[in-house]
Design a protein around this motif. Structure first.
Motif, mmCIF file in Angstrom:
data_model
loop_
_atom_site.group_PDB
_atom_site.id
_atom_site.type_symbol
_atom_site.label_atom_id
_atom_site.label_comp_id
_atom_site.label_asym_id
_atom_site.label_seq_id
_atom_site.Cartn_x
_atom_site.Cartn_y
_atom_site.Cartn_z
ATOM 1 N N PHE A 131 112.910 11.695 21.704
ATOM 2 C CA PHE A 131 112.183 12.952 21.502
ATOM 3 C C PHE A 131 112.048 13.669 22.832
ATOM 4 N N MET A 132 112.478 14.923 22.870
ATOM 5 C CA MET A 132 112.378 15.715 24.093
ATOM 6 C C MET A 132 111.229 16.704 23.934
ATOM 7 N N GLY A 133 110.082 16.316 24.432
ATOM 8 C CA GLY A 133 108.938 17.194 24.291
ATOM 9 C C GLY A 133 107.704 16.520 24.838
ATOM 10 N N GLU A 134 106.575 17.137 24.629
ATOM 11 C CA GLU A 134 105.326 16.496 25.033
ATOM 12 C C GLU A 134 104.229 16.821 24.026
ATOM 13 N N GLU A 135 103.300 15.911 23.908
ATOM 14 C CA GLU A 135 102.215 16.030 22.942
ATOM 15 C C GLU A 135 102.740 16.348 21.542
ATOM 16 N N LYS A 136 103.786 15.637 21.174
ATOM 17 C CA LYS A 136 104.386 15.735 19.849
ATOM 18 C C LYS A 136 105.028 17.086 19.562
ATOM 19 N N LYS A 137 105.067 17.945 20.560
ATOM 20 C CA LYS A 137 105.731 19.238 20.386
ATOM 21 C C LYS A 137 107.025 19.254 21.193
ATOM 22 N N PRO A 138 108.129 19.686 20.546
ATOM 23 C CA PRO A 138 109.389 19.727 21.294
ATOM 24 C C PRO A 138 109.322 20.744 22.426
ATOM 25 N N TYR A 139 110.090 20.497 23.473
ATOM 26 C CA TYR A 139 110.209 21.497 24.531
ATOM 27 C C TYR A 139 110.656 22.805 23.902
ATOM 28 N N PRO A 140 110.236 23.918 24.474
ATOM 29 C CA PRO A 140 110.642 25.208 23.902
ATOM 30 C C PRO A 140 112.146 25.442 24.050
ATOM 31 N N ILE A 183 111.637 2.361 14.028
ATOM 32 C CA ILE A 183 110.639 3.400 13.741
ATOM 33 C C ILE A 183 109.287 2.717 13.520
ATOM 34 N N LYS A 184 108.276 3.141 14.278
ATOM 35 C CA LYS A 184 106.931 2.577 14.079
ATOM 36 C C LYS A 184 106.108 3.443 13.134
ATOM 37 N N ALA A 185 106.239 4.737 13.255
ATOM 38 C CA ALA A 185 105.486 5.647 12.376
ATOM 39 C C ALA A 185 106.194 6.979 12.272
ATOM 40 N N MET A 186 106.328 7.462 11.057
ATOM 41 C CA MET A 186 106.917 8.781 10.858
ATOM 42 C C MET A 186 105.872 9.847 11.132
ATOM 43 N N GLY A 187 106.317 10.936 11.722
ATOM 44 C CA GLY A 187 105.421 12.073 11.948
ATOM 45 C C GLY A 187 105.880 13.266 11.141
ATOM 46 N N GLY A 188 105.434 14.419 11.537
ATOM 47 C CA GLY A 188 105.728 15.627 10.769
ATOM 48 C C GLY A 188 107.099 16.210 11.059
ATOM 49 N N ALA A 189 107.439 17.234 10.290
ATOM 50 C CA ALA A 189 108.704 17.939 10.479
ATOM 51 C C ALA A 189 108.632 18.799 11.738
ATOM 52 N N ILE A 190 109.672 18.714 12.541
ATOM 53 C CA ILE A 190 109.784 19.570 13.717
ATOM 54 C C ILE A 190 110.586 20.812 13.375
ATOM 55 N N SER A 191 111.580 20.630 12.541
ATOM 56 C CA SER A 191 112.475 21.751 12.283
ATOM 57 C C SER A 191 113.186 21.588 10.953
ATOM 58 N N LYS A 234 109.376 4.492 22.869
ATOM 59 C CA LYS A 234 109.447 5.936 23.080
ATOM 60 C C LYS A 234 109.120 6.695 21.807
ATOM 61 N N GLU A 235 108.860 7.990 22.019
ATOM 62 C CA GLU A 235 108.783 8.895 20.868
ATOM 63 C C GLU A 235 110.204 9.235 20.432
ATOM 64 N N LEU A 236 110.362 9.474 19.140
ATOM 65 C CA LEU A 236 111.691 9.701 18.595
ATOM 66 C C LEU A 236 111.795 11.059 17.903
ATOM 67 N N ALA A 237 113.013 11.563 17.891
ATOM 68 C CA ALA A 237 113.346 12.674 17.001
ATOM 69 C C ALA A 237 114.328 12.107 15.983
ATOM 70 N N ILE A 238 114.034 12.338 14.715
ATOM 71 C CA ILE A 238 114.901 11.825 13.656
ATOM 72 C C ILE A 238 115.544 13.013 12.953
ATOM 73 N N ASN A 282 117.212 18.346 8.841
ATOM 74 C CA ASN A 282 115.811 18.487 9.198
ATOM 75 C C ASN A 282 115.523 17.507 10.318
ATOM 76 N N VAL A 283 114.629 17.901 11.205
ATOM 77 C CA VAL A 283 114.287 17.030 12.323
ATOM 78 C C VAL A 283 112.817 16.669 12.213
ATOM 79 N N PHE A 284 112.536 15.376 12.342
ATOM 80 C CA PHE A 284 111.169 14.880 12.256
ATOM 81 C C PHE A 284 110.762 14.206 13.548
ATOM 82 N N TYR A 285 109.482 14.258 13.815
ATOM 83 C CA TYR A 285 108.910 13.511 14.919
ATOM 84 C C TYR A 285 108.591 12.095 14.422
ATOM 85 N N ALA A 286 108.782 11.110 15.285
ATOM 86 C CA ALA A 286 108.375 9.747 14.912
ATOM 87 C C ALA A 286 108.003 8.963 16.164
ATOM 88 N N GLU A 287 107.261 7.887 15.944
ATOM 89 C CA GLU A 287 106.980 6.992 17.057
ATOM 90 C C GLU A 287 107.918 5.804 16.965
#
Ligand code: ATP
Ligand code: MN
Length: 255
Positions: A145-154, A48-56, A71-75, A62-67
């Motif tokens: 992470f399955m999404g783009e621009e830090k937003k998960p695919y719908p 993990i390089k950097a934690m991001g915000g909560a996705i869900s 690759k981008e990650l979902a945690i 809970n699922v978080f975005y991270a770098e």
């Protein structure tokens, strides 16, 4: 048609209620000290390089975005105070891969997290599009992470589709259910428009949320498969898909 809409909106409301009452509990529960330690360790290892915000904020996790490193990650972090771990029991205990799990909350949740990682691995090897699993450590699952621009695919549920696009998405889902069954020896067991993302670029489905997925040896595997089949047909009924449950089942079980 009207009836389907009513069922859908009742389902939505029930889910919204669950989430609202849950949200209050999240802050205090998610990053408990043991979970923080795991995140520190994973970050020291460079995963993990950097934690991001909560996705869900879900019922159990809970699922978080991270770098990540590249690759981008979902945690996905399973809450240790999860109230639904009793339900996890029924899925884990009868799974031949997890017969020697002790019957306590911690061990069941940790096994559940490992099971989700393994299920994602098997699915990916079988050719099903899923997030690439990276590591499972106690109650923390790291994946692509399955999404783009830090937003998960719908979610499939929130993706407007033309009838002909819906037909293609349906066929792909059927293909994935078949691959899961025949190649991965798995039943998703919570498949619905809530656990399928749609890549907007090519409208391909991505299966997610496989903690509860079971191998075909599980005594309830057929029952779970039938439920998945009904969910998928209920959703695609509105797009003019008229397969009967038995027809879809035989596509999934075909050689
Ligand atoms: P819920 O109770 O809402 O179903 P859950 O605990 O079952 O949540 P998931 O369904 O696995 O957990 O994930 C919840 C949400 O997090 C998904 O709907 C999706 O929006 C997002 N998500 C999960 N995994 C990923 C991923 N790998 N990449 C991007 N987003 C993801
Ligand atoms: Mn889910």
């Amino acid at each position: 048609e009207e009836k389907v809409k009513r069922i859908d909106s009742a389902t939505d409301k029930a889910r919204a209620r669950e989430k609202d009452s849950d949200r209050l509990k999240v802050e205090e529960n998610v990053f408990d000290v043991p979970t923080l330690k795991i995140l520190y360790t994973l970050s020291n290892k460079g995963i993990i390089k950097a934690m991001g915000g909560a996705i869900s904020t879900g019922k159990e996790a809970n699922v978080f975005y991270a770098e990540g490193d590249e690759k981008e990650l979902a945690i996905k972090i399973y809450r240790m105070a999860s109230s639904t771990f009793k339900a996890m029991d029924a899925y884990i205990m009868k799974d031949p891969r997890f017969t020697n799990i002790r019957n306590n909350r911690r061990d069941i949740i940790f096994a559940w997290t490992r099971k989700e990682l393994q299920n994602l691995k098997r699915s990916k090897s079988a050719g099903v599009r899923v997030p690439e699993p990276i590591v499972a450590e106690k109650n923390v699952l790291i994946m692509e992470f399955m999404g783009e621009e830090k937003k998960p695919y719908p979610l499939l549920k929130n993706t407007p589709l033309e009838d002909d696009e819906a037909k293609l998405v349906y066929n792909k889902i059927v293909e994935y259910m078949h691959l899961l069954y025949k190649e991965a020896n798995l039943v998703h067991a919570d498949l619905s428009e809530y656990n399928i993302l749609i890549d907007p670029a090519d409208k391909t489905p991505v299966f997610i949320d496989m903690g509860q997925s079971v191998t075909l040896e599980h005594p309830n595997a057929r029952e779970f498969l039938y439920r998945d089949v009904l969910n998928v047909l209920r959703f695609f009924g509105r797009y003019g898909i008229t397969d009967k449950p038995e027809e879809l089942l035989s596509k999934i079980q075909a050689e």
